[in-house]
Scaffold this motif. Structure first.
Motif, short mmCIF file in Angstrom:
data_model
loop_
_atom_site.label_atom_id
_atom_site.label_comp_id
_atom_site.label_asym_id
_atom_site.label_seq_id
_atom_site.Cartn_x
_atom_site.Cartn_y
_atom_site.Cartn_z
N LEU A 61 0.85 -1.19 0.00
CA LEU A 61 0.00 0.00 0.00
C LEU A 61 0.89 1.23 0.00
N THR A 62 1.30 1.66 -1.17
CA THR A 62 2.31 2.72 -1.29
C THR A 62 1.80 4.09 -0.89
N PHE A 63 0.46 4.28 -0.82
CA PHE A 63 -0.08 5.55 -0.36
C PHE A 63 -0.26 5.60 1.16
N LEU A 64 -0.04 4.49 1.81
CA LEU A 64 -0.32 4.39 3.24
C LEU A 64 0.76 5.14 4.02
N ALA A 65 0.44 6.41 4.37
CA ALA A 65 1.42 7.27 5.03
C ALA A 65 1.47 7.06 6.53
N ARG A 66 0.36 6.64 7.13
CA ARG A 66 0.35 6.43 8.58
C ARG A 66 -0.45 5.20 8.92
N MET A 67 0.08 4.42 9.86
CA MET A 67 -0.64 3.25 10.36
C MET A 67 -0.35 3.10 11.85
N ASN A 68 -1.29 2.50 12.57
CA ASN A 68 -1.14 2.34 14.01
C ASN A 68 -1.67 0.97 14.41
N PHE A 69 -0.77 0.10 14.93
CA PHE A 69 -1.13 -1.24 15.37
C PHE A 69 -0.93 -1.40 16.88
N SER A 70 -0.73 -0.31 17.58
CA SER A 70 -0.36 -0.38 18.99
C SER A 70 -1.48 -0.94 19.86
N TYR A 71 -1.09 -1.44 21.04
CA TYR A 71 -2.04 -1.93 22.05
C TYR A 71 -2.92 -3.05 21.49
N ASN A 72 -2.28 -4.08 20.97
CA ASN A 72 -2.95 -5.30 20.55
C ASN A 72 -2.18 -6.49 21.10
N MET A 73 -2.38 -7.65 20.52
CA MET A 73 -1.64 -8.84 20.92
C MET A 73 -0.94 -9.45 19.72
N LEU A 74 -0.40 -8.58 18.88
CA LEU A 74 0.29 -9.01 17.67
C LEU A 74 1.63 -9.63 18.03
#
Length: 920
Positions: A761-774
């Motif tokens: 996803l080349t347009f994906l400038a920001r992502m947030n995966f925090s506070y999970n159980m990854l």
């Protein structure tokens, strides 16, 4: 001898009379014999049956449909829209314009059996589909009009076979691609209309070979490139319109040398450089010159003063590079009725009295120019439309008192203080008044606005008006009073405005409940915006009419439930009730509003599930769905987002703010949505937000897996599902969201690994995966790697860059990607082993599978990694036509994150909170 001559004369007269009568009888007999030929009548009757005829006027009354008045027992040549050749009875003209025909024009349509048609007009019908090649069967056509028929696809090259065509109108459709070269065969064509399509490519050089052309209209398309140098080959050209395209470079001087040219539309392109025309004759016939909203720079050329026949001149947004402008060059243009010099970027201070000699001026726009307006100024020209926005005017212009022809006045965005003079409302023709963005405090006179005026539009927004609320004339259709200091209850005098279409009272200090008198005009009100006041109580059911298109009640203290009478508002496009105290379950009945584009229920007390077993929630036109910060619960089925067509397909953006004010349009000025994207709260005001396609369900108590159908929404730009209780794995199918720019899945209970596919996803400038159980390694070398460590925080089993936790070392470490591929190979090899044979084959297969499985673990794997890239913020143009480009640039910005902390959304002071206004 004389007697003989007299007899001869009588004999000649008798013979002439007999011959005349005989000839008339023959013509009549021929006419009676050949009219309404059976084959022609049959073709027409079949053509009628190919379409579904349906339509109503705006007031709900049925339309007059031509084909419904066709009767089989009547001569077809007398049917509405039909003309026949009186000698042959063949149909030569078919005019069914605006007949509400619905359905595609088929390639085998019976229409093409009417092969002697000279004129065919099917304009303003819904013939959505591809224009078939068989249109060329009508080889004798002289005139073909298919304007406004919803055709799409490419223009068929077979049109070039219609060699007798003189008039061709394909405007207001959705044709794409380049103009076929075969069009050059239309040597007799004089009028060509292709405007308002999506045709692309360079300027069609085939047009230069069509020497009979007098009118060319290719405006509002997607043409680009430079104009050819030899434009003078169009020697008979009278009308040339290339407005609203992407042409660039300089304008060839040869265009101005065409002696017959009268009207020239070249505005809203990207032409640049100084305009150099050369030695143009003062005998030029040019009367209409539109060059506004391009990239011209340098001085305004003096040759314009030689165009003494000009009656229309538009030079808006000319960049003089802050140089001085010699406005005297316009004084030679005595025939001017229209002059637009708005925002020409000059440091000159202009005395408005300079234009006193232009006695024919009816339209004058000097917006953005530093004006000097003398109290003794007197303009003799009969100005009907006057726009002096952003001109540094400090006092209300007194010369307006004598402008008895004035119908439209815009003096917005100046520095005018005090009260609006009462003489303004005595101007007999005044209908539209925009005095917004000043420092007005009130209206002269005890009654406010005088009732005798016939005002249709009044915009007083963004001033310091205080009580008492003005007394509006009964004629008012559009009243815009947002961002003032009005207080108390909304006055019931508004209920007397029976013609009211648009009411905007946002950002004031109104309190109390919404008046229960709006039912007086509920059948006409299309816009009601009361956001950011202190209104309380419930929204009265009787205040909702079926004409409503836009309802904004956000930022109040409203309680109760969402009124179900909204189900009658079949035209509703915009619904925003954010930041209230509405206590209700999810309004499933909203799915019946098929025109709904924006639904914002954010920050209320909605509760319960947002899905029902076996129930499909379909919003075909929805582009913004925000139900965040409520108490919604339950599990979303995998098919939940199926049927959300506008987020799945590329479709045209539709302006939501509805009303197009008569005379001048309002644009999309008064809609507003707050949304969380890239970790920041942005308030999108005006048309800018309509390019966004967003889903925000954050801050609820939703559970279960993220619905797999989310991957269908390929046009989605922002997805926020944070602060819920979602479980399960992140689906690799999210890679289908190729336009996604912001993804927030933080503060859930998601497990498993982050799919490497998200790196595509080349347009994906920001992502947030925090506070999970990854768990597992963060995929390397992808777009994901550009994120800060806070985007992955508090996932105890997650490792790899940018986190400090490493994922192991030496030969004992393997990547999660290798394990995935191992699993896939295990499964494939197991199927191979199982297929080896029956009974003994199964045993052998298992052994072989085990051996191969052991063997392949020693074989290392490699994987190409796509480097992360991000486009920088592009240079932005200032005008409203570039709002979409502005928003695109906005989404590609790398915004600072140090101000965010651990909050789920933060409203930050400039520059992080972006207030975008689309200025009229």
């Amino acid at each position: 001898m004389m007697h003989s001559c007299s007899q001869r004369r009588r004999m000649i007269r008798s013979l002439c009379l007999i011959f005349s009568i005989y000839n008339s009888v023959l013509v009549f007999a021929s006419h009676a014999k050949h009219l309404c030929r059976p084959d022609q009548k049959e073709a027409l009757w079949e053509f009628k049956s190919e379409f579904y005829v349906h339509g109503f006027h705006s007031d709900g009354t049925p339309v007059d449909k031509k084909t419904e008045r066709w009767k089989n027992n009547i001569d077809c040549c007398s049917w509405d829209g039909i003309s026949c050749d009186p000698k042959t009875g063949k149909v030569v003209e078919l005019d069914l314009t605006d007949s509400f025909l619905n359905g595609p024009l088929r390639s085998n349509s019976s229409l093409f059996r009417l092969q002697h048609l000279h004129i065919l007009n099917l304009g303003s019908n819904n013939l959505s589909g591809i224009l078939p090649d068989s249109i060329s069967n009508l080889k004798y056509l002289r005139g073909l009009s298919l304007s406004g028929c919803s055709f799409y696809g490419q223009i068929p090259s077979s049109l070039g076979n219609l060699s007798f065509l003189t008039n061709l109108d394909l405007s207001h459709n959705d044709f794409v691609g380049e103009l076929p070269d075969s069009m050059g065969n239309l040597k007799q064509l004089t009028d060509l209309g292709l405007d308002h399509n999506k045709i692309s490519g360079d300027f069609p050089h085939v047009l230069l070979n069509m020497s009979e052309l007098t009118q060319i209209d290719i405006g509002s398309n997607q043409f680009e490139g430079m104009l050819p140098a030899n434009m003078s080959s169009l020697s008979k050209l009278v009308y040339f319109d290339i407005n609203e395209n992407s042409f660039y470079g300089s304008i060839p001087p040869s265009l101005f040398m065409i002696p017959s040219l009268i009207q020239l539309y070249m505005g809203r392109n990207s032409f640049s450089g100084p305009l150099e025309i050369g030695n143009i004759s003062s005998l030029s016939t040019l009367g209409f010159l539109a060059l506004g909203e391009n990239n011209f720079n340098g001085p305004i050329p003096r040759f314009i003063s030689k165009l003494v026949g000009l009656w229309y001149l538009d030079l808006a947004l000319w960049n003089t590079e802050k140089g001085k402008v010699d406005f005297s060059i316009f004084l030679h243009l005595k025939s001017l009725t229209f002059l637009d010099l708005s925002y020409i970027n000059t440091r000159s201070r202009v005395d408005l009295s300079l234009f006193s000699d232009l006695m024919s001026l009816g339209y004058l726009d000097l917006s953005g120019i530093n004006l000097k307006v003398s109290p003794t100024l007197h303009l003799l020209s009969p100005i009907e439309i006057l726009t002096l926005s952003s001109c540094n005017i400090a006092e209300f212009p007194k010369f307006l008192e004598m402008q008895t022809s004035l119908s439209y006045l815009d003096i917005s965005a100046n520095q005018i203080k005090g009260q609006v003079p009462k003489w303004l409302w005595r101007l007999p023709l005044l209908r539209y008044v925009n005095i917004s963005q000043n420092s007005f405090t009130g209206f002269e006179g005890s009654a406010g606005i005088i009732q005798r005026s016939e005002i249709l539009l009044l915009d007083i927004s963004s001033n310091t008006f205080q009580d008492p609320f003005p007394l509006l004339p009964n004629s008012t259709k559009f009243f815009l009073g947002s961002n003032n200091q009005f207080s108390g209850k909304i006055p019931k005098t508004i209920c007397k405005l029976v013609s009211l279409d648009t009411l905007v009272l946002s950002d004031n200090n109104f309190s109390g409940s919404i008046p229960r008198c709006f039912e007086n005009f509920s059948t006409k009100l299309s816009v009601m915006h009361l956001r950011n006041n202190s209104l309380s109580g419930t929204f009265p059911e009787e205040s909702i009419g079926d004409h409503l298109k836009s309802l904004d009640l956000g930022g109040n203290r409203l309680s109760g439930v969402l009124p179900k009478s909204l189900i009658n508002c079949t035209r509703l496009e915009f619904l925003n009730v954010e930041n209230n105290m509405i206590n209700d379950t999810f309004p499933f009945w909203l799915r019946l509003l098929t025109n709904l584009q924006v639904l914002v229920l954010r920050s209320n007390e909605f509760h319960g599930p947002i899905s029902s077993p076996g129930f499909s929630l379909s919003f075909p036109k929805l582009r913004i769905f925000d139900i965040s910060k409520n108490r919604f619960t339950g599990v979303l089925p995998s098919y939940y987002f199926a049927g959300w067509t506008a987020m799945s397909l590329v479709i045209d953006i539709v302006d939501i703010m509805p009303s197009r004010f008569e005379g001048r349009d309002s644009g999309n000025l008064y809609n507003s949505v707050s949304m969380t994207a890239k970790g920041l709260v942005m308030e999108l005001v005006g048309s800018g937000f309509t390019i966004y396609k967003t889903i925000d369900v954050s801050g609820n108590k939703l559970q279960g897996d993220i619905p797999e159908s989310i991957s269908l929404l390929k046009e989605l730009i922002v997805l926020n599902m944070s602060n819920n209780a979602f479980t399960g794995h992140i689906s690799p199918s999210l890679e289908n969201l190729t336009n996604l720019q912001s993804l927030d899945l933080s503060q859930n209970r998601l497990s498993g690994e982050i799919p490497p596919e998200l790196g595509k996803l080349t347009f994906l400038a920001r992502m947030n995966f925090s506070y999970n159980m990854l768990e597992g390694p963060i995929p390397q070398g992808t777009q994901i790697q550009s994120q800060s460590s806070s985007s992955f925080a508090d996932n105890p089993m997650l490792c790899g860059v940018p986190l400090q936790e490493t994922c192991g070392r030496g030969d004992d470490a393997t990547t999660q990607e290798q394990e995935d591929e191992d699993g896939e190979k295990d499964q494939v090899l197991s199927w191979i082993a199982a297929a080896i044979g029956y009974v003994p084959g199964v045993f052998c297969g298992v052994v072989i599978g085990h051996i191969l499985s052991s063997y392949k673990r020693d074989c290392p794997n490699s994987k190409d990694v796509k480097p992360w890239s991000s486009d920088p913020l592009s240079v932005l143009r200032r005008r409203r036509s570039d709002t979409a480009e502005f928003m695109e640039g906005l989404c590609d910005m790398n915004l600072r994150e140090e101000t965010l902390g651990q909050a789920s959304s933060v409203r930050v002071v400039s520059p992080h909170v972006l207030l975008l206004r689309d200025v009229m």
